[in-house]
Write an enzyme that holds these catalytic residues in place. Structure first.
Site, PDB file in Angstrom:
ATOM      1  N   GLU A 110      34.106  51.980  53.622  1.00  0.00           N
ATOM      2  CA  GLU A 110      33.045  51.774  52.629  1.00  0.00           C
ATOM      3  C   GLU A 110      33.474  52.188  51.221  1.00  0.00           C
ATOM      4  OE1 GLU A 110      30.111  53.959  54.730  1.00  0.00           O
ATOM      5  OE2 GLU A 110      29.645  52.308  56.089  1.00  0.00           O
ATOM      6  N   ASP A 134      31.016  59.524  59.896  1.00  0.00           N
ATOM      7  CA  ASP A 134      29.662  59.891  59.491  1.00  0.00           C
ATOM      8  C   ASP A 134      29.343  61.245  60.116  1.00  0.00           C
ATOM      9  OD1 ASP A 134      29.293  57.492  58.231  1.00  0.00           O
ATOM     10  OD2 ASP A 134      27.734  56.750  59.578  1.00  0.00           O
TER      11      ASP A 134
END
EC number: 5.3.1.25
Length: 588
Positions: free
Chosen positions: A335, A359
């Protein structure tokens, strides 16, 4: 050819001739040689070569000799200095005054000559001039003829050298953004001032259409592509397709997607570091690459809504092998989270090992685990744990299938063997991506990290008005009972790579509980490295002038420049903030 950054060793000496200096020449120069030998025999560059040291052309007793040493170091790509002495020297006359590289001074703890007195004097000069320096002073008195480096001194010398080399390895390299901001994630809003002023790096950017341009125009090595296709069919296990029936692609469509993601990997790599083969094919400009030490790929949403996602590319760039064999890993951020990319980069340069990008997904309390599974947590998991899971990509080294002394590890590529590569592949599958999230398809990476590995989770954040701040959490990976793992994993996306992590608690601050660690984490991502390297990270952060707002490193292991103590000795966190703010970024 680009030189490796080197450590400069400066033997300083009492400048008085007619007996004093002459009696100290051999001992002083031997100290320098012993430090150089320690560093070169212990530390390696990311390519596996021993770290190089440069010793001053003579001992340094007066300013002309300090200047001669400085000139040699400028020509030798020296990124940091270590001054050594067994005796009194003339402080500000013999010090290195380069303001943009780290400095350390080892003053020999002996009674015959006042090495400690010089250490205190020159550190005072460093503080007065605003040029930070690390002070190294052995705990125990040594005999004058003792040539051994005490263990506590070794530890500080090596900690300093590892961190200093990281600053040198980053300098004059680039962060390459492939795409732009992903889904409004703050870390993918790339801040060029941070990279330039704190890390000495530049920023480069390409649009994601560069991937399709290179595919359409054949700007990749076709022979490597054919070889890669054969290797992938032989070694990569396609996982279970969990998509809704109407979203499942045909066998032919999946075959095309495998071709696509392999090309994505090759193009992503070539964008970062170039590829001389492209010049042979007539693509001289593309062959050069972007001199990128770290990169990130936006992916979501504009790319992944239309094309196969970047999971395979990201996974194998961060992994230490591919169809070309075992090699050093790249540092590549999902990302385009540049701040997590930098966190990974710090970890990598300190350890030479690949990094887990994840994450920081869920805090599981003991009560919640028992309610959901009926299982009572015990051991390192007793206080609860964090679920670390990236949305489809992760270095295969994160499986923990490599071993050292029979225990799971993540280790440098030069220690890796083919049996460990095969174990990583056998314990990983690549299910078709969840097309509700990734409409263009692709293939995710699915594995479970082995338990009982010491790891450190790191995150760099940007705080308006302050600048960058660093968070560090040392702890261990966990191995839950299989049924417990499946129950918890199936509540998220079982097609993604999972690491169960228990941070080490201290009973205070952000480490009162695992919940507090989660609650104080500064962003949605973390960079996880093998080993407890929090102390090294704190040293590196102080060199870059980045304060640490959260860590669980024992106070006795914290090693910062001596003038940090002049900002206060009781509240080290506040002193760190004040020192970093006053001194400003290393490269400004």
């Amino acid at each position: 050819m680009i030189q490796h950054p080197r450590i400069g060793i400066r033997p300083t000496i009492d400048g008085r001739r007619q007996g004093v200096r002459e009696s100290l020449e051999v001992q002083t120069m031997n100290m320098a040689k012993s430090v150089a030998d320690l560093i070169s025999s212990t530390l390696k560059y990311p390519d596996g070569e021993p770290v190089e040291c440069v010793i001053s052309p003579s001992t340094i007793g007066r300013v002309p000799e300090a200047a001669a040493s400085h000139e040699l170091f400028k020509k030798s790509n020296v990124c940091a200095t270590i001054t050594v002495t067994p005796c009194w020297c003339y402080g500000s006359e013999t010090m290195d005054m380069s303001p943009d590289i780290p400095h350390a001074i080892w003053g020999f703890n002996g009674t015959e000559r006042p090495g400690a007195v010089y250490l205190a004097a020159v550190l005072a000069s460093h503080a007065q001039k605003g040029i930070p320096a690390f002070g190294i002073y052995g705990r125990d008195v040594q005999e004058a003829n003792d040539t051994d480096i005490p263990e506590d001194v070794k530890e500080k010398l090596l900690r300093y050298a590892r961190a200093a080399l990281a600053t040198g390895l980053m300098r004059d390299t680039a962060y390459l953004s492939m795409g732009s901001v992903s889904m409004g994630i703050g870390g993918s809003i790339v801040n060029p001032d941070f990279f330039q002023e704190y890390l000495g790096m530049r920023n480069e950017s390409v649009d994601m259409t560069e991937f399709t341009r290179r595919m359409d125009r054949g700007i990749y090595d076709p022979e490597e592509f054919e070889r890669a296709m054969v290797w992938v069919k032989e070694h990569i296990k396609e996982g279970v397709d969990r998509n809704r029936e109407d979203l499942i692609l045909s066998k032919e469509e999946k075959e095309k997607q495998w071709e696509f993601v392999i090309k994505m990997f090759m193009i992503g790599r070539d964008l970062m570091v170039g590829n001389p083969r492209l010049a042979e094919l007539g693509f001289e400009e593309e062959a050069v690459g972007h001199h990128a030490l770290v990169a990130g790929f936006q992916g979501q949403r504009q790319w992944t809504d239309h094309f196969p996602n970047g999971d395979f590319m990201e996974t194998f760039l961060n992994t230490q092998f591919d169809w070309n064999g075992i090699r050093k890993p790249f540092v590549f951020a999902t990302e385009n989270d540049s701040l997590n990319g930098v966190s990974m980069l710090f970890n990598y340069l300190l350890t030479n090992t690949p990094q887990i990008f994840a994450d920081v997904r869920t805090y599981w309390s003991p009560e919640a685990v028992e309610r959901v599974t009926g299982y009572t947590l015990e051991g390192r998991a007793a206080a609860g744990f964090l679920h670390l899971i990236n949305s489809g990509s992760c270095t295969l080294d994160g499986t923990g299938q490599a071993t050292r002394d029979g225990k799971p590890v993540m280790k440098p590529f030069w220690e890796l063997d083919e049996s460990e590569v095969q174990a990583m592949l056998e314990n990983t599958d690549f299910p078709p991506a969840n097309r509700e999230y990734f409409r263009g398809g692709g293939f995710s990476t699915r594995f479970l990290t082995k338990g009982d590995m010491p790891v450190t989770m790191v995150r760099l954040n940007l705080l308006k008005g302050v600048g960058p701040v660093l968070q560090i959490a040392e702890g261990y990976t966990l191995e839950l009972p299989e049924d417990v793992h499946h129950t918890l994993d199936n509540r998220t996306d079982p097609g993604w790579p999972t690491t169960w992590f228990a941070p080490r608690l201290t009973g205070k601050g952000a480490f009162k509980s695992v919940y507090d660690v989660m609650n104080n984490w500064g962003a949605n991502h973390g960079a996880i490295t093998y080993g407890h390297i929090g102390a090294d990270l704190i040293t590196l952060a102080s060199m870059l002038r980045i304060p640490v707002n959260m860590h669980n490193v024992p106070e006795e292991d914290i090693f910062r420049p001596k003038n940090w103590s002049l900002f206060g000795t009781e509240d080290l966190e506040s002193a760190d903030y004040r020192a970093c703010q006053l001194l400003g970024p290393l490269h400004k």
